[in-house]
Scaffold this motif. Sequence first.
Motif, PDB file in Angstrom:
ATOM      1  N   LEU A  24      11.883   6.876  14.455  1.00  5.19           N
ATOM      2  CA  LEU A  24      12.875   6.458  13.463  1.00  5.19           C
ATOM      3  C   LEU A  24      12.224   5.672  12.340  1.00  5.19           C
ATOM      4  N   LEU A  25      11.298   4.789  12.693  1.00  5.32           N
ATOM      5  CA  LEU A  25      10.624   3.972  11.685  1.00  5.32           C
ATOM      6  C   LEU A  25       9.855   4.843  10.701  1.00  5.32           C
ATOM      7  N   GLN A  26       9.222   5.906  11.187  1.00  7.03           N
ATOM      8  CA  GLN A  26       8.465   6.793  10.314  1.00  7.03           C
ATOM      9  C   GLN A  26       9.369   7.520   9.326  1.00  7.03           C
ATOM     10  N   ALA A  27      10.624   7.718   9.691  1.00 10.18           N
ATOM     11  CA  ALA A  27      11.562   8.404   8.803  1.00 10.18           C
ATOM     12  C   ALA A  27      12.145   7.472   7.742  1.00 10.18           C
ATOM     13  N   LEU A  28      12.016   6.147   7.952  1.00  6.92           N
ATOM     14  CA  LEU A  28      12.604   5.169   7.058  1.00  6.92           C
ATOM     15  C   LEU A  28      11.661   4.801   5.922  1.00  6.92           C
ATOM     16  N   PRO A  29      12.173   4.241   4.810  1.00  5.02           N
ATOM     17  CA  PRO A  29      11.306   3.737   3.743  1.00  5.02           C
ATOM     18  C   PRO A  29      10.333   2.680   4.270  1.00  5.02           C
ATOM     19  N   ALA A  30       9.240   2.482   3.537  1.00  8.28           N
ATOM     20  CA  ALA A  30       8.153   1.629   4.016  1.00  8.28           C
ATOM     21  C   ALA A  30       8.552   0.178   4.207  1.00  8.28           C
ATOM     22  N   ASP A  31       9.566  -0.300   3.461  1.00 10.51           N
ATOM     23  CA  ASP A  31       9.925  -1.718   3.549  1.00 10.51           C
ATOM     24  C   ASP A  31      10.973  -2.004   4.623  1.00 10.51           C
ATOM     25  N   CYS A  32      11.247  -1.035   5.494  1.00  9.01           N
ATOM     26  CA  CYS A  32      12.260  -1.223   6.530  1.00  9.01           C
ATOM     27  C   CYS A  32      11.625  -1.589   7.872  1.00  9.01           C
ATOM     28  N   ALA A  33      12.451  -2.148   8.729  1.00  8.94           N
ATOM     29  CA  ALA A  33      12.051  -2.449  10.103  1.00  8.94           C
ATOM     30  C   ALA A  33      13.203  -2.042  11.014  1.00  8.94           C
ATOM     31  N   VAL A  34      12.873  -1.738  12.264  1.00 10.46           N
ATOM     32  CA  VAL A  34      13.899  -1.314  13.210  1.00 10.46           C
ATOM     33  C   VAL A  34      13.599  -1.928  14.565  1.00 10.46           C
ATOM     34  N   GLY A  35      14.633  -2.309  15.273  1.00 12.65           N
ATOM     35  CA  GLY A  35      14.447  -2.907  16.590  1.00 12.65           C
ATOM     36  C   GLY A  35      15.672  -2.698  17.456  1.00 12.65           C
ATOM     37  N   GLU A  36      15.488  -2.890  18.767  1.00 11.43           N
ATOM     38  CA  GLU A  36      16.583  -2.786  19.726  1.00 11.43           C
ATOM     39  C   GLU A  36      16.926  -4.201  20.178  1.00 11.43           C
ATOM     40  N   ALA A  37      18.004  -4.745  19.591  1.00 11.43           N
ATOM     41  CA  ALA A  37      18.381  -6.130  19.869  1.00 11.43           C
ATOM     42  C   ALA A  37      18.775  -6.315  21.326  1.00 11.43           C
ATOM     43  N   ALA A  38      19.480  -5.351  21.884  1.00 12.97           N
ATOM     44  CA  ALA A  38      19.843  -5.327  23.297  1.00 12.97           C
ATOM     45  C   ALA A  38      19.864  -3.855  23.697  1.00 12.97           C
ATOM     46  N   ALA A  39      20.012  -3.596  24.968  1.00 11.62           N
ATOM     47  CA  ALA A  39      19.985  -2.212  25.435  1.00 11.62           C
ATOM     48  C   ALA A  39      21.036  -1.375  24.712  1.00 11.62           C
TER      49      ALA A  39
END
Length: 308
Positions: free
Chosen positions: A241-256
Amino acid sequence: MHTTAAVEVAGLVKRYGRKTAVDGLDLTVAQGSITAVLGPNGAGKTTTVETCEGYRRPDAGTVRVLGLDPLAQAAELRPRIGVMLQNGGVYPGVRAMEMLRHTARLHRHPLDVDKLAERLGLGGCGRTPYRRLSGGQQRRLALAMAVVGRPELVFLDEPTAGLDPQARRATWELVSALRADGVTVVLTTHHMEEAEELADRVAIVDAGRVVAEGSPRELCRGRAENTLSFVGPPGLDLESLLQALPADCAVGEAAAGSYRVTGDVGPELLATVTSWCAQHGVLPERIAIERQTLEDVFLELTGKELRG
């Protein structure tokens, strides 16, 4: 928007006895722009504006308005600016339209008084003495007096305080029309919506200094990242998912199963996330976009002593 400065304030200091109301404030206002000056009560914004208008003498620093010193060159400056004060400026016993017509006669090429009064909803109270006008009517008359002389630059101190929604909208339309005509507008306001609606740039003042400055969008983006959140199956391939997003984005799983994407959240980012989910057989639930508002930024930066 022009690039030449209509107002230049550098290192402004103003004291009242032992109290320092303005403490080294810097502010630049571009010609043809609308600049909103925000701050809690006592932050120094009104003192700053009154110094620019020539009503206060600075204790230190420099102030230039349309390239002129507001005190030393007041006679040259005053015909070129309009001023809407927080209070006063009108004879209590004079009728509303008499005061507006008197103000118009002081200028070489004033606006049509009757059309201006009608636009601001003053037609029905023209014969009413100022002291008998409602608070909202007094504010509208003060605004009309500030702009009737076709100023190059107008200072508006709380222009919509006490106005009903219709009168507030009419005021916004007039202010926007002033900018369209090339007039520079400096306004102070406690209405965050007003600043977001009207201002090209916002200066947030606290404890006598500018603590943040920029367009409403820049201020909201600069203080905290915007967030897109969604719920899906736990353990998604976030690297993909991160690779599909613009370079200045971040992604995480806050909870399950609870995911957060931070960055410049807009239609393109939303489309990217939903497209990625479709490609990977994921049906996202409860998609939400959280944006920091100008009020959020304002509360984060100012008034900590009052809230404490």
